[in-house]
Scaffold this motif. Structure first.
Motif, mmCIF file in Angstrom:
data_model
loop_
_atom_site.group_PDB
_atom_site.id
_atom_site.type_symbol
_atom_site.label_atom_id
_atom_site.label_comp_id
_atom_site.label_asym_id
_atom_site.label_seq_id
_atom_site.Cartn_x
_atom_site.Cartn_y
_atom_site.Cartn_z
ATOM 1 N N ASN A 3 0.840 -1.199 0.000
ATOM 2 C CA ASN A 3 0.000 0.000 0.000
ATOM 3 C C ASN A 3 0.874 1.249 0.000
ATOM 4 O O ASN A 3 1.930 1.286 0.650
ATOM 5 C CB ASN A 3 -0.912 0.006 1.227
ATOM 6 N N LEU A 4 0.415 2.255 -0.712
ATOM 7 C CA LEU A 4 1.151 3.503 -0.843
ATOM 8 C C LEU A 4 0.200 4.674 -0.605
ATOM 9 O O LEU A 4 -0.869 4.743 -1.227
ATOM 10 C CB LEU A 4 1.759 3.610 -2.248
ATOM 11 N N VAL A 5 0.590 5.586 0.289
ATOM 12 C CA VAL A 5 -0.180 6.808 0.516
ATOM 13 C C VAL A 5 0.655 7.981 0.020
ATOM 14 O O VAL A 5 1.773 8.212 0.494
ATOM 15 C CB VAL A 5 -0.532 7.007 2.001
ATOM 16 N N ILE A 6 0.109 8.710 -0.945
ATOM 17 C CA ILE A 6 0.786 9.881 -1.500
ATOM 18 C C ILE A 6 0.106 11.133 -0.956
ATOM 19 O O ILE A 6 -1.106 11.301 -1.096
ATOM 20 C CB ILE A 6 0.728 9.882 -3.035
ATOM 21 N N GLY A 102 3.729 -0.658 7.823
ATOM 22 C CA GLY A 102 4.318 -1.144 6.586
ATOM 23 C C GLY A 102 3.831 -0.463 5.329
ATOM 24 O O GLY A 102 3.974 -1.007 4.221
ATOM 25 N N ILE A 103 3.272 0.727 5.474
ATOM 26 C CA ILE A 103 2.729 1.460 4.329
ATOM 27 C C ILE A 103 3.795 2.395 3.759
ATOM 28 O O ILE A 103 4.453 3.116 4.504
ATOM 29 C CB ILE A 103 1.488 2.271 4.758
ATOM 30 N N PHE A 104 3.958 2.384 2.438
ATOM 31 C CA PHE A 104 4.867 3.318 1.790
ATOM 32 C C PHE A 104 4.267 4.724 1.844
ATOM 33 O O PHE A 104 3.054 4.898 1.673
ATOM 34 C CB PHE A 104 5.116 2.929 0.332
ATOM 35 N N LEU A 105 5.129 5.720 2.042
ATOM 36 C CA LEU A 105 4.676 7.106 2.131
ATOM 37 C C LEU A 105 5.447 7.962 1.140
ATOM 38 O O LEU A 105 6.669 7.850 1.016
ATOM 39 C CB LEU A 105 4.888 7.650 3.546
ATOM 40 N N PHE A 172 -3.390 5.495 -2.250
ATOM 41 C CA PHE A 172 -4.236 6.574 -1.735
ATOM 42 C C PHE A 172 -3.595 7.904 -2.137
ATOM 43 O O PHE A 172 -2.376 8.059 -2.057
ATOM 44 C CB PHE A 172 -4.315 6.535 -0.211
ATOM 45 N N PHE A 173 -4.420 8.860 -2.540
ATOM 46 C CA PHE A 173 -3.916 10.219 -2.763
ATOM 47 C C PHE A 173 -4.638 11.135 -1.786
ATOM 48 O O PHE A 173 -5.866 11.187 -1.762
ATOM 49 C CB PHE A 173 -4.140 10.694 -4.200
ATOM 50 N N VAL A 174 -3.864 11.869 -0.979
ATOM 51 C CA VAL A 174 -4.425 12.702 0.084
ATOM 52 C C VAL A 174 -4.057 14.159 -0.176
ATOM 53 O O VAL A 174 -2.875 14.489 -0.328
ATOM 54 C CB VAL A 174 -3.888 12.273 1.464
ATOM 55 N N GLY A 175 -5.066 15.037 -0.215
ATOM 56 C CA GLY A 175 -4.777 16.445 -0.455
ATOM 57 C C GLY A 175 -5.884 17.361 0.017
ATOM 58 O O GLY A 175 -6.936 16.908 0.477
ATOM 59 N N ASP A 176 -5.634 18.653 -0.116
ATOM 60 C CA ASP A 176 -6.571 19.648 0.426
ATOM 61 C C ASP A 176 -7.205 20.513 -0.651
ATOM 62 O O ASP A 176 -7.922 21.472 -0.321
ATOM 63 C CB ASP A 176 -5.826 20.566 1.406
ATOM 64 N N SER A 177 -6.969 20.213 -1.932
ATOM 65 C CA SER A 177 -7.493 21.086 -2.982
ATOM 66 C C SER A 177 -8.108 20.287 -4.118
ATOM 67 O O SER A 177 -7.919 19.068 -4.225
ATOM 68 C CB SER A 177 -6.372 21.974 -3.546
ATOM 69 N N VAL A 192 -9.246 8.511 -3.140
ATOM 70 C CA VAL A 192 -8.849 9.920 -3.106
ATOM 71 C C VAL A 192 -9.463 10.548 -1.856
ATOM 72 O O VAL A 192 -10.681 10.548 -1.690
ATOM 73 C CB VAL A 192 -9.322 10.677 -4.356
ATOM 74 N N ILE A 193 -8.615 11.054 -0.970
ATOM 75 C CA ILE A 193 -9.070 11.568 0.320
ATOM 76 C C ILE A 193 -8.757 13.052 0.436
ATOM 77 O O ILE A 193 -7.619 13.484 0.200
ATOM 78 C CB ILE A 193 -8.403 10.819 1.496
ATOM 79 N N GLY A 194 -9.755 13.835 0.819
ATOM 80 C CA GLY A 194 -9.548 15.245 1.095
ATOM 81 C C GLY A 194 -9.321 15.456 2.582
ATOM 82 O O GLY A 194 -9.736 14.632 3.402
#
Length: 232
Positions: A3-6, A102-105, A172-177, A192-194
């Motif tokens: 798993n990868l969270v960007i 164990g999650i890639f960041l 996962f892609f995490v952002g504020d815009s 996609v998480i805001g």
């Protein structure tokens, strides 16, 4: 399953708004232009520094002036990017908990790459597997190439001798815009998480296509882990 969270940078893991605004006004003042409020700058950022300069300067400003202002902004901001900038409360703990599972960041930012590297090294040393800012050979978000480049890097380094590759469904892609939301959508990532604490807010993010919006870092951790563990 890898798993990868960007994460986006500005407004997502770091509150950089005041330093961005101060640097912007330094350049505007130097060129004899009207200054901008912090709230104005809040809505100028997200599409990269060239677009920030274009939006901050009065309409009709020549391309020659904008190019010169951009060059001077980049030089000034790299030296003044950590004056008022700080990590949002709970972010460092969130990142450590994700990493311990164990999650890639990674970070995918429209901020100039050198500045993105400096900030991540200062506030989150040894946390991220890969930090990617803007450069001449990389299209800015919402172009998804940054996401793909991060995945390739993970597969060529951390997973070099592992036959298991990173599936987009596990990214996962995490952002504020809206730019971040569209980046995740364009890349075809699984989730996609805001984040509500950044430069835009919940209603705006849901309107622009976020799967879900986290109110705080603790809730963000729960959302990610629930998805990884088979929840919806």
């Amino acid at each position: 399953m890898k798993n990868l969270v960007i994460f986006d940078l500005d407004g997502t893991i770091l509150n950089t708004l005041e330093d961005l605004a101060d640097s912007c006004n330094y350049i505007l003042q130097k060129f004899g232009m009207p200054l901008r409020t912090t709230e104005e700058v809040r809505f100028f950022v997200g599409n990269g520094i060239p677009k920030l300069i274009e939006r901050a300067f009065p309409a009709g400003t020549s391309s020659e002036v904008l190019d010169l202002a951009l060059k001077e902004y980049v030089e000034y901001y790299e030296k003044n990017s950590c004056v008022k900038t700080c990590a949002y409360d709970g972010i460092l703990n969130l990142l450590k908990k994700l990493k311990s599972n164990g999650i890639f960041l990674a970070v995918n930012s429209n901020k100039v790459n050198e500045a993105a590297q400096i900030l991540c090294n200062q506030f989150f040393p040894d946390i991220f597997d890969f930090v990617l800012g803007s450069s001449k050979d990389l299209p800015t978000k919402p172009n998804p190439e940054g996401v793909f480049r991060i995945i390739r890097n993970m597969e060529e380094t951390a997973l070099k001798n592992n036959p298991e590759k990173i599936n987009l469904n596990n990214v996962f892609f995490v952002g504020d815009s809206d730019v971040d939301i569209q980046t995740g959508r364009n890349a075809g990532v699984g989730t996609v998480i805001g984040v509500d604490w950044g430069f835009r807010g919940t209603d705006f993010l849901l309107k622009h296509g976020a799967n879900v919006v986290a109110k705080n870092p603790e809730e963000l951790f729960e959302i990610i882990m629930k998805k990884i563990n088979g929840g919806k």
